[in-house]
Enzyme design. Structure first.
Site, PDB file in Angstrom:
ATOM      1  N   CYS A 259      19.686  30.397  46.833  1.00  0.00           N
ATOM      2  CA  CYS A 259      20.104  29.245  47.634  1.00  0.00           C
ATOM      3  C   CYS A 259      18.952  28.248  47.769  1.00  0.00           C
ATOM      4  O   CYS A 259      17.820  28.623  48.086  1.00  0.00           O
ATOM      5  CB  CYS A 259      20.552  29.731  49.005  1.00  0.00           C
ATOM      6  SG  CYS A 259      20.877  28.411  50.186  1.00  0.00           S
TER       7      CYS A 259
ATOM      8  N   HIS B 232      42.493  33.869  42.429  1.00  0.00           N
ATOM      9  CA  HIS B 232      41.246  34.520  41.996  1.00  0.00           C
ATOM     10  C   HIS B 232      40.022  33.615  42.103  1.00  0.00           C
ATOM     11  O   HIS B 232      39.009  33.854  41.466  1.00  0.00           O
ATOM     12  CB  HIS B 232      41.400  35.077  40.569  1.00  0.00           C
ATOM     13  CG  HIS B 232      42.424  36.168  40.493  1.00  0.00           C
ATOM     14  ND1 HIS B 232      43.150  36.451  39.367  1.00  0.00           N
ATOM     15  CD2 HIS B 232      42.867  37.035  41.434  1.00  0.00           C
ATOM     16  CE1 HIS B 232      43.985  37.446  39.617  1.00  0.00           C
ATOM     17  NE2 HIS B 232      43.844  37.813  40.853  1.00  0.00           N
TER      18      HIS B 232
ATOM     19  N   GLN C   2      46.087  32.135  38.600  1.00  0.00           N
ATOM     20  CA  GLN C   2      45.118  33.230  38.502  1.00  0.00           C
ATOM     21  C   GLN C   2      43.841  32.728  37.812  1.00  0.00           C
ATOM     22  O   GLN C   2      42.878  33.470  37.698  1.00  0.00           O
ATOM     23  CB  GLN C   2      45.708  34.377  37.674  1.00  0.00           C
ATOM     24  CG  GLN C   2      46.917  35.039  38.312  1.00  0.00           C
ATOM     25  CD  GLN C   2      47.529  36.050  37.360  1.00  0.00           C
ATOM     26  OE1 GLN C   2      48.175  35.704  36.381  1.00  0.00           O
ATOM     27  NE2 GLN C   2      47.314  37.316  37.636  1.00  0.00           N
TER      28      GLN C   2
HETATM   29 ZN   LIG Z   1      21.432  29.821  52.011  1.00  0.00          ZN
END
Ligand SMILES: [Zn+2]
Length: 252
Positions: free
Chosen positions: A157, A124, A105
């Site tokens: 990103c 998890h 977990q």
């Molecule tokens: Zn991206």
């Protein structure tokens, strides 16, 4: 040493010695000796940061800054922490040819860092991995750390400017079906299922020991505190994992 005469420890040693396939299920309790606190415990992180706000998938989709604020707090805790002797003892168990899988977990990557080579099923997720939700690009953890340290409240990103998410499973975020299926597959094929340092309070992960038991496995629990599933255990050692696990594994 007095501990060796604990009949429960002797019984655990015998059970493991005669087992052929063992699956280990680990929770926060195995990583507390590495300095990673149990967020659920009294005075834990969840008292300061309500997880339904800071670690909630639905909130994250609309207001990711709360999650990243939590990450800022976690960064110093995780960045210096290393696996401890309990993680390493599972490698010892693996070398004895008995361990078939680890279901965890935890998201700290400690089983991999300790050198475990058996399948590690991270129910998890893993806090060391991240990806872009928009283009799927795999984001390096160091990239995120750098952005957060530079004071950027929501890292984006590096490829498309899209939304980054760590591979941690947040509250209200569904667990990938294939992970649960894989965990269940190993659980149903073992003869001993060991729960180490888990309060077994999180659904659906906490159903896996019961599936193992239903399929014929014996359950061994080593936990600091009792759990409401203790009645299903064939054997329970109540105390510190760092004390009990060496007594059991080193004698096999
Ligand atoms: Zn991206």
């Amino acid at each position: 040493m007095a501990e060796y005469f604990d009949p429960q420890v002797s019984l655990a040693i015998d059970m493991i010695r005669y087992a052929k396939k063992i699956v280990v299920f680990t929770g926060a309790g195995i990583s507390t000796d590495s300095g990673i606190p149990d967020f659920r415990s009294q005075g834990g992180l969840w008292e300061k940061y309500n997880p339904l706000k800071y670690a909630n998938y639905n909130v994250f989709l609309k207001k990711p800054e709360f999650y990243w604020q939590l990450e800022q707090e976690l960064q110093p805790i995780f960045s210096n922490a290393k696996p401890n002797k309990s993680h390493k003892l599972l490698v010892t168990l693996e070398k004895k040819g008995k361990l078939t899988a680890i279901i965890t977990q935890n998201m700290d990557n400690f089983h991999q860092d300790a050198g475990s080579k058996v399948p590690i099923i991270e129910i998890h997720g893993n806090a060391h991995k991240a990806h872009c939700m928009d283009c799927g690009f795999i984001i390096k953890r160091s990239y995120i750390t750098k952005r957060l340290k530079a004071g950027i409240s929501v890292p984006k990103c590096s490829k498309c400017g899209g939304r980054i998410k760590t591979d941690v499973v947040l509250f209200n975020e569904p667990i990938a079906e294939d992970l649960l299926e894989e965990a269940t597959k190993y659980a149903e094929q073992c003869d001993i299922f060991m729960v180490l340092g888990s309060s077994l309070s999180v659904f659906p992960a906490n159903q896996i020991p019961l599936l193992a038991r239903k399929a014929g496995a014996k359950l061994i629990f080593i936990n600091r505190d009792p759990t409401y599933m203790d009645k299903y255990a064939s054997l329970r050692l109540l105390g510190e994992l760092g004390t009990y696990l060496p007594l059991v594994i080193n004698e096999i």
